[in-house]
Enzyme design. Sequence first.
Site, PDB file in Angstrom:
ATOM      1  N   GLY A 190     -39.880   9.227 -13.309  1.00 43.98           N
ATOM      2  CA  GLY A 190     -38.953  10.040 -12.531  1.00 43.98           C
ATOM      3  C   GLY A 190     -38.050   9.201 -11.654  1.00 43.98           C
ATOM      4  O   GLY A 190     -37.743   8.047 -11.971  1.00 43.98           O
ATOM      5  N   LYS A 193     -36.825   7.664  -5.647  1.00 42.55           N
ATOM      6  CA  LYS A 193     -37.208   8.268  -4.366  1.00 42.55           C
ATOM      7  C   LYS A 193     -38.640   8.796  -4.416  1.00 42.55           C
ATOM      8  O   LYS A 193     -39.453   8.520  -3.534  1.00 42.55           O
ATOM      9  CB  LYS A 193     -36.234   9.392  -4.010  1.00 42.55           C
ATOM     10  CG  LYS A 193     -36.505  10.042  -2.666  1.00 42.55           C
ATOM     11  CD  LYS A 193     -35.476  11.120  -2.362  1.00 42.55           C
ATOM     12  CE  LYS A 193     -35.759  11.787  -1.017  1.00 42.55           C
ATOM     13  NZ  LYS A 193     -34.765  12.859  -0.718  1.00 42.55           N
ATOM     14  N   VAL A 194     -38.954   9.555  -5.464  1.00 38.57           N
ATOM     15  CA  VAL A 194     -40.312  10.081  -5.601  1.00 38.57           C
ATOM     16  C   VAL A 194     -41.268   8.953  -5.973  1.00 38.57           C
ATOM     17  O   VAL A 194     -42.436   8.952  -5.569  1.00 38.57           O
ATOM     18  CB  VAL A 194     -40.359  11.219  -6.636  1.00 38.57           C
ATOM     19  CG1 VAL A 194     -41.791  11.739  -6.809  1.00 38.57           C
ATOM     20  CG2 VAL A 194     -39.440  12.357  -6.216  1.00 38.57           C
ATOM     21  N   GLU A 212     -42.122   4.415 -14.092  1.00 36.08           N
ATOM     22  CA  GLU A 212     -40.984   4.397 -15.010  1.00 36.08           C
ATOM     23  C   GLU A 212     -39.833   5.093 -14.300  1.00 36.08           C
ATOM     24  O   GLU A 212     -39.804   6.323 -14.209  1.00 36.08           O
ATOM     25  CB  GLU A 212     -41.339   5.106 -16.320  1.00 36.08           C
ATOM     26  CG  GLU A 212     -42.431   4.427 -17.125  1.00 36.08           C
ATOM     27  CD  GLU A 212     -42.017   3.063 -17.660  1.00 36.08           C
ATOM     28  OE1 GLU A 212     -40.799   2.770 -17.671  1.00 36.08           O
ATOM     29  OE2 GLU A 212     -42.897   2.282 -18.044  1.00 36.08           O
ATOM     30  N   CYS A 247     -32.847   8.114 -18.668  1.00 35.96           N
ATOM     31  CA  CYS A 247     -32.986   6.952 -17.784  1.00 35.96           C
ATOM     32  C   CYS A 247     -32.430   5.670 -18.393  1.00 35.96           C
ATOM     33  O   CYS A 247     -32.114   4.730 -17.668  1.00 35.96           O
ATOM     34  CB  CYS A 247     -34.442   6.761 -17.385  1.00 35.96           C
ATOM     35  SG  CYS A 247     -35.571   6.571 -18.785  1.00 35.96           S
TER      36      CYS A 247
END
EC number: 1.2.1.3
Length: 479
Positions: A190, A193-194, A212, A247
């Site tokens: 993801g 930030k998370v 990742e 991504c």
Amino acid sequence: MSQVDAEGVVDGLRRTYISGKTKSYEWRVSQLKALLKITTHHDKEVVEALRADLKKPEHEAYVHEIFMVSNACKSALKELHQWMKPQKVKTSLATYPSSAEIVSEPLGVVLVITAWNYPFLLALDPMIGAIAAGNCVVLKPSEIAPATSALLAKLLNQYVDTSAIRVVEGAVPEMQALLDQRWDKIFYTGSSKVGQIVLSSAAKHLTPVVLELGGKCPTVVDANIDLKVAARRIISWKWSGNSGQTCISPDYIITTEENAPKLVDAIKCELESFYGKDPLKSQDMSSIINERQFERMTGLLDDKKVSDKIVYGGQSDKSNLKIAPTILLDVSEDSSVMSEEIFGPLLPIITVGKIEECYKIIASKPKPLAAYLFTNDKKRTEEFVSNVSAGGITINDIALHFLEPRLPFGGVGESGMGSYHGKFSFDAFSHKKSVLKRSFGGEVAARYPPYAPWKLHFMEAILQGDIFGLLKAWLGWSS
């Protein structure tokens, strides 16, 4: 999910793991076959769920998600016995006589947190590695892709061993409750930030992680190449790859001032060939995942440093959450579109006097998850591979390193840590246990007190593997 509920899930899986159930070859095979059945018996349901979440075309649903999961299952089933075998290693004079091996041991109970952009693939692909390695698994699918999340929960509860594999749906409260637990590994796909939140939570228990993430993936286009082929391949993973919500999608292009107009024309031509004159009406393009991301994307286009740089596209349809393929030429490097990961159907093109200037631009940004180069120059290829630090590189195509199971896939720096795919997935969820075996023979008096100079020389020779020095020490010759 409350803290108590999360603890109950983990405790139950911990009991299953301690029982040894998941360590057998037979159990691992049975669960991998169960995942394979999902891809073959429920593929139409998966397509419908992906269409509901992303308006993902059927072709992309199969090629980018269902077939990828199916192939990963088949590969693991074919190779699992070999992966599980202890790896023999040579021993040295220091441990003679002995034998040694590396044993792959499951980590225990692991957490897999997935992303919304490829919600079927990114859920099951790491799970395949975790199961193959003999772990108990909790899957937390993305709530931003609710149809796929619900389908995964239904099918996994139907097919797999729920005493060892659990699905926890939900949003931030559920995820935080899970992160508060003690895990043997966390695998997260993801945003950065998370990812920072995941890493911070993992640090409390010294839990290892695979992250990742993403980044701004550059695509460098050299002169004197087949621009039509390059354009088609760029489009295939920019706009045909989930409308840029990938991504490893090309985030921006670098090419020479002389080459830029020809490249723009080539991309325009192929885009119209693929999606027609009005791409917003095309059924072959995914939508933006939600209104929040749609507004973020249109906000990037409204930037004064960007809005007058549109040379193709720019149209949008809020009712269907679609944005036309958009090419931006010569945008400022301090513009918002060049300062953050785009993750959408906008493609800036940066021009330089000489192609070698690309290295300075790429190095000025955090290390990307992927980087691409189109060239016929072998020397330039070598320079690119040597000078560009990225999670992975594909030359003269886009994202194909992701499809090769014998290559590790993962980031570097801010684009992630750790890797997976094929045996690398198995290794990501395994502890490599060193095992050395000896008999009761082969005693060496020099190991033990009382110490003496000859013993020191003898041990030095043993540790250095020096046969002649060993002989000298044995005979009492001084060095």
